[in-house]
Design an enzyme around this catalytic site. Structure first.
Site, short mmCIF file in Angstrom:
data_model
loop_
_atom_site.label_atom_id
_atom_site.label_comp_id
_atom_site.label_asym_id
_atom_site.label_seq_id
_atom_site.Cartn_x
_atom_site.Cartn_y
_atom_site.Cartn_z
N THR A 101 0.84 -1.20 0.00
CA THR A 101 0.00 0.00 0.00
C THR A 101 0.87 1.25 0.00
O THR A 101 0.64 2.19 -0.78
CB THR A 101 -0.93 0.00 1.23
OG1 THR A 101 -1.74 -1.18 1.16
CG2 THR A 101 -1.82 1.23 1.28
N GLN A 156 1.27 -9.04 -6.45
CA GLN A 156 0.88 -10.45 -6.56
C GLN A 156 1.88 -11.27 -7.36
O GLN A 156 1.76 -12.49 -7.42
CB GLN A 156 -0.51 -10.58 -7.20
CG GLN A 156 -1.64 -10.09 -6.31
CD GLN A 156 -1.91 -11.00 -5.10
OE1 GLN A 156 -1.53 -12.17 -5.06
NE2 GLN A 156 -2.56 -10.44 -4.08
N ALA A 171 6.06 -8.36 1.13
CA ALA A 171 6.66 -9.66 1.51
C ALA A 171 5.62 -10.69 1.91
O ALA A 171 5.85 -11.89 1.76
CB ALA A 171 7.65 -9.45 2.66
N CYS A 214 -9.19 -7.07 1.44
CA CYS A 214 -9.41 -5.69 1.87
C CYS A 214 -10.85 -5.25 1.67
O CYS A 214 -11.33 -4.35 2.33
CB CYS A 214 -8.52 -4.73 1.09
SG CYS A 214 -6.85 -5.29 1.00
N1 PLP Z 1 -1.73 -4.39 -4.33
C1 PLP Z 1 -2.20 -5.62 -4.51
C2 PLP Z 1 -2.42 -6.13 -5.91
C3 PLP Z 1 -2.50 -6.44 -3.42
O1 PLP Z 1 -2.98 -7.67 -3.62
C4 PLP Z 1 -2.26 -5.93 -2.13
C5 PLP Z 1 -2.57 -6.76 -0.94
O2 PLP Z 1 -3.67 -7.05 -0.62
C6 PLP Z 1 -1.75 -4.63 -1.98
C7 PLP Z 1 -1.50 -3.89 -3.11
C8 PLP Z 1 -1.48 -4.05 -0.64
O3 PLP Z 1 -0.32 -4.61 -0.07
P1 PLP Z 1 -0.09 -4.55 1.51
O4 PLP Z 1 -1.04 -5.50 2.13
O5 PLP Z 1 1.34 -4.99 1.69
O6 PLP Z 1 -0.27 -3.14 1.92
#
Ligand code: PLP
Length: 379
Positions: A73, A180, A201, A331
């Site tokens: 994110t 991903q 990670a 999410c």
């Molecule tokens: N982008 C994608 C395609 C994701 O699948 C995710 C995770 O759910 C994120 C961004 C966000 O990553 P993080 O959980 O490390 O903030």
């Protein structure tokens, strides 16, 4: 009670035991601040830089182009903000099926910096229409394009080479959310025309809350988290040494075992797709998910039209049977509106949608049991 079955690896993956051991050793070992010049600090710094070098070497970039972040994110947010703030970017182009870490960031940045925001056209299966992208790029100000390498809900893969060449032909800047795919695919930025990448990670058996942004050197950008001089001054803050040790170990193992693990998971995906079609003939697949060459090998995204407006109940029943899956992304699973990705592709969809995402420890027996449970609730 039968064993529980985890089929939600696109949401997150468990830590590999070796990653856990390396992190425990880091927690118990060199606790120094990597910025300190004494021996304690130097020891910690060695660990941080070892991870950075391993990532840079795999991706074909220089170590200074890897900026550690708190995960995907943060990397996505920074990738969208910095070019708009520091370079003469007049527009952001992205797609309706991007993760909210890109979409919501793009909306906010476009609003705050008064730049245009446009969405590229997608075809009926969610493929990015590169002709539409070209028409848009031809007719506008200098543009930041953010398009993900693989969609986290339906698994569609983007041809990074073709998209990057097109974007660069029109002097655009290309960010790709590779959350991903890093740790699951080999990418070489010495050849691929991509300017920024995001990584997390916990999608490849590493810890949560740690990841990185690759920022190619030709982009002249200033810090976005102002403080100390860490991360080439781009992101201040004392480094998360145990997290970075975990990221480094997860990265090393992901690439050491990539071919064998990919073959195993790909085989499971094919087996599961065929078993679903055989046992639940009404099953449909979202986007390009059923196509092995055009989608993530870890994701099979399904629709069950016999179950209208009742996807939640199916997820609940699978959970009761000990099977963990998700409706869309983790999410958005609390959202009443459901998945924005499914809505943007299938606005009229009422069918129950289930994303199955596979990992290294899944087996054929687990998938057989999942098919049995689905049959009980669907046939
Ligand atoms: N982008 C994608 C395609 C994701 O699948 C995710 C995770 O759910 C994120 C961004 C966000 O990553 P993080 O959980 O490390 O903030």
């Amino acid at each position: 009670m039968s064993e529980s079955i985890y089929l939600d690896h696109a949401a997150t993956t468990p830590l590999r035991p070796e990653v856990r051991a390396a992190m425990v050793a880091a927690l118990e070992g060199p606790f120094g601040n990597p910025s300190s010049t004494h021996a304690y600090g130097r020891k910690a710094k060695v660990e941080v830089e070892k991870t950075r070098k391993a990532i840079a070497s795999e991706l074909g970039v220089s170590p200074g182009e890897v900026i550690f972040t708190s995960g995907g994110t943060e990397a996505d947010n920074a990738a969208l903000l910095l070019p708009v703030r520091d370079l003469k970017i007049g527009r952001i182009i992205t797609a309706a099926t991007e993760h909210h870490a890109v979409l919501h960031a793009a909306e906010q940045i476009a609003r705050c910096y008064s730049v245009k925001l446009e969405l590229v056209r997608l075809d009926a299966q969610g493929r990015v229409d590169l002709n539409d992208l070209e028409a848009k790029l031809k007719a506008g100000p200098r543009t930041l394009v953010s398009l993900m390498h693989a969609n986290n809900e339906i698994g569609n893969l983007l041809d990074l080479q073709a998209a990057g060449e097109l974007i660069h032909r029109y002097d655009g800047i290309f960010h790709s959310d590779t959350v991903q795919t890093l740790g699951h695919y080999r990418l070489n930025l010495a050849e691929l025309p991509v300017d920024m990448l995001s990584c997390s990670a916990h999608k490849f058996y590493g810890p949560k809350g740690i990841g990185f942004l690759v920022l190619r050197n030709h982009l002249k950008l200033e810090s976005y988290l102002t403080g100390g001089a860490q991360e080439r001054g781009m992101r201040g803050g004392t480094e998360n040494t145990p997290g970075l040790v975990g990221l480094g170990k997860a990265w090393e193992l992901a690439y050491a075992h990539l071919d064998a693990e990919r073959a195993h998971i790909q085989d499971l995906k094919l087996y599961f797709r065929d078993a679903l079609q055989e046992n639940i003939p009404q099953v449909e697949f979202n986007g390009l998910s059923a196509d092995l060459d055009q989608s993530l090998y870890t994701v099979l995204s399904t629709r069950f039209p016999q179950l209208e407006n009742d996807g939640g109940m199916l997820l609940f029943n699978l959970d009761l049977a000990g099977i963990a899956v998700s409706g869309g992304s983790a999410c958005s699973s609390g959202s009443l509106q459901g998945s924005h990705v499914i809505r943007s592709l299938y606005p009229e969809n009422k069918a129950a949608t289930v994303r199955f995402s596979l990992g290294v420890s899944n087996t054929h027996e687990q998938l057989d049991r999942t098919v049995e449970v689905l049959k009980q609730h669907l046939n």
